[in-house]
Every structure is written in structure tokens, then in C-alpha cells.
Design a protein around this motif. Sequence first.
Motif, mmCIF file in Angstrom:
data_model
loop_
_atom_site.group_PDB
_atom_site.id
_atom_site.type_symbol
_atom_site.label_atom_id
_atom_site.label_comp_id
_atom_site.label_asym_id
_atom_site.label_seq_id
_atom_site.Cartn_x
_atom_site.Cartn_y
_atom_site.Cartn_z
ATOM 1 N N ASP A 13 43.318 39.818 35.281
ATOM 2 C CA ASP A 13 43.680 38.409 35.272
ATOM 3 C C ASP A 13 44.958 37.848 35.938
ATOM 4 N N GLN A 14 44.852 37.336 37.119
ATOM 5 C CA GLN A 14 45.850 36.785 37.904
ATOM 6 C C GLN A 14 46.625 36.008 37.206
ATOM 7 N N GLU A 15 46.228 34.963 36.759
ATOM 8 C CA GLU A 15 46.785 33.764 36.030
ATOM 9 C C GLU A 15 48.016 34.287 35.125
ATOM 10 N N TYR A 16 47.774 35.418 34.231
ATOM 11 C CA TYR A 16 48.686 35.827 33.150
ATOM 12 C C TYR A 16 49.016 37.461 33.781
ATOM 13 N N ALA A 17 48.964 37.730 34.690
ATOM 14 C CA ALA A 17 49.362 38.871 35.441
ATOM 15 C C ALA A 17 49.200 40.138 34.490
ATOM 16 N N ASN A 18 47.730 39.938 34.091
ATOM 17 C CA ASN A 18 47.343 41.184 33.152
ATOM 18 C C ASN A 18 46.370 41.994 33.929
ATOM 19 N N TRP A 51 43.558 41.123 43.225
ATOM 20 C CA TRP A 51 43.140 40.524 41.873
ATOM 21 C C TRP A 51 41.638 39.857 42.190
#
Length: 119
Positions: free
Chosen positions: A53-58, A111
Motif C-alpha cells: 500500500d503506497q499511500e500508507y507506505a506499508n 508499488w
Amino acid sequence: MCERLVILLSLAVTLVVALPQNYGGGGGRGKQLQPLQQQNAPMNYDFQWEVNDQEYANFYGQKEVATNGRVEGSYHVLLPDNRLMKVTYYVDGDSGFVPTITYENNYSPSWGSPYYGRR
């Protein structure tokens, strides 16, 4: 006396109803059980999962395979300092969990692309 007889008969009926039923036909009492080794043989499996998950850098996941009692696998985690921690491991018999831990500096995930690739 009559009350005791009713209670005793009720218990007897309950026990008879609770006995296992033989729905397979062929007389279940003569059926032999498999040897204990076969009953408790390890199950083979293969699975993997991942969070990407790129948005949350997970960015983390795991892959594991078990074949005839030997388990091999790996997992990865993107750390806050942009290092990727990779752990490969195995468990074979009584060996316990045997890990090998490595780090990859300045890791930049792709990502949306799976780390382990498509199966």
C-alpha cells in the motif's frame, strides 16, 4: 421408588442415544484404525500473502511451504529507514525455527507489484 426408576430409565435412554451411530453400513465395530503415524502425518501446504500500500507506505508479506514435515518460508518488512528486512527460515523435525536475517539498504518497493511474483 417409582421416581428412582423413572430417573434410572431416563439416564439409560440418554446413554443409548448418545452412543455413536453407524451410518456407513458394514459394521463399524470391526473397522480398524489407521496406524498412529498415518493419522498424525504432517499436512503439506503452500501459501503467501502481502500488503503493498503506497499511500500508507506499508510493504510486508510472507510466503511459506510445508512438504512432508519440513517447513520453508520467508517474510519481508519495509522498515521506516527504507531498509527491507528479509527473513528466510526453515523448520525440519526437531530443529526448531532456524532464521537467516538480511537487510537491503535504500529499498524502493515497486508499488502495486507483488514482491513474490504471481503464482
